[in-house]
Structures are given as structure tokens and as C-alpha cells.
Design a protein around this motif. Sequence first.
Motif, PDB file in Angstrom:
ATOM      1  N   PHE A  81     -72.262   3.420 -56.066  1.00 20.62           N
ATOM      2  CA  PHE A  81     -73.225   3.364 -54.977  1.00 20.62           C
ATOM      3  C   PHE A  81     -73.626   4.772 -54.558  1.00 20.62           C
ATOM      4  O   PHE A  81     -74.788   5.056 -54.328  1.00 20.62           O
ATOM      5  N   GLY A  82     -72.659   5.672 -54.488  1.00 21.21           N
ATOM      6  CA  GLY A  82     -72.949   7.048 -54.112  1.00 21.21           C
ATOM      7  C   GLY A  82     -73.844   7.740 -55.115  1.00 21.21           C
ATOM      8  O   GLY A  82     -74.772   8.458 -54.760  1.00 21.21           O
ATOM      9  N   ILE A  83     -73.573   7.487 -56.378  1.00 18.05           N
ATOM     10  CA  ILE A  83     -74.403   8.078 -57.433  1.00 18.05           C
ATOM     11  C   ILE A  83     -75.804   7.491 -57.387  1.00 18.05           C
ATOM     12  O   ILE A  83     -76.793   8.208 -57.510  1.00 18.05           O
ATOM     13  N   MET A  84     -75.903   6.188 -57.204  1.00 18.38           N
ATOM     14  CA  MET A  84     -77.220   5.547 -57.141  1.00 18.38           C
ATOM     15  C   MET A  84     -77.997   6.011 -55.909  1.00 18.38           C
ATOM     16  O   MET A  84     -79.201   6.215 -55.976  1.00 18.38           O
ATOM     17  N   ALA A  85     -77.314   6.174 -54.805  1.00 22.65           N
ATOM     18  CA  ALA A  85     -77.982   6.657 -53.593  1.00 22.65           C
ATOM     19  C   ALA A  85     -78.503   8.074 -53.806  1.00 22.65           C
ATOM     20  O   ALA A  85     -79.620   8.399 -53.404  1.00 22.65           O
ATOM     21  N   ALA A  86     -77.698   8.891 -54.463  1.00 20.55           N
ATOM     22  CA  ALA A  86     -78.126  10.261 -54.740  1.00 20.55           C
ATOM     23  C   ALA A  86     -79.315  10.262 -55.693  1.00 20.55           C
ATOM     24  O   ALA A  86     -80.260  11.044 -55.526  1.00 20.55           O
TER      25      ALA A  86
END
Length: 68
Positions: free
Chosen positions: A11-16
Motif C-alpha cells: 500500500f505504501g509503495i502504491m501510494a507513493a
Amino acid sequence: MTTLFAKTTDFGIMAALRAQIASFKTARATRDEYTRVYDELSAMTDRDLADIGVYRGMIHDIALAAAK
């Protein structure tokens, strides 16, 4: 627990990634607006520019202001 951590990381990677894409789109739209205004004013004659109170040396600043 490892699965939950992996999902959180994803999720963090996708948000970034989404933030980077949004930033790119904003920069591209800004550049396109600058280019449109700059090209439009550059195509005008000095007399046409004078009629609207603009000197050729002001085109860059006007295009920057329009793009922001």
C-alpha cells in the motif's frame, strides 16, 4: 503477521507511485499551459503585443505566471 506487513508495504509503495504519477501529471499540465501561452504570445507581432500592453521581453514572465 508477515502477510499483513507485506500488504502494508505494498500500500505504501502504491501510494507513493500514485503520488509520483499525480505530480508528473501536474508538472506536465503546467508545462503545457506555459508552452501554449508562450507560443501564442510569441506568434503575435510587436504591434499586437503593444496593443495589449506587453513587450516581447515580458512573454516568458507572463507565460510562467499563467502556468502557475
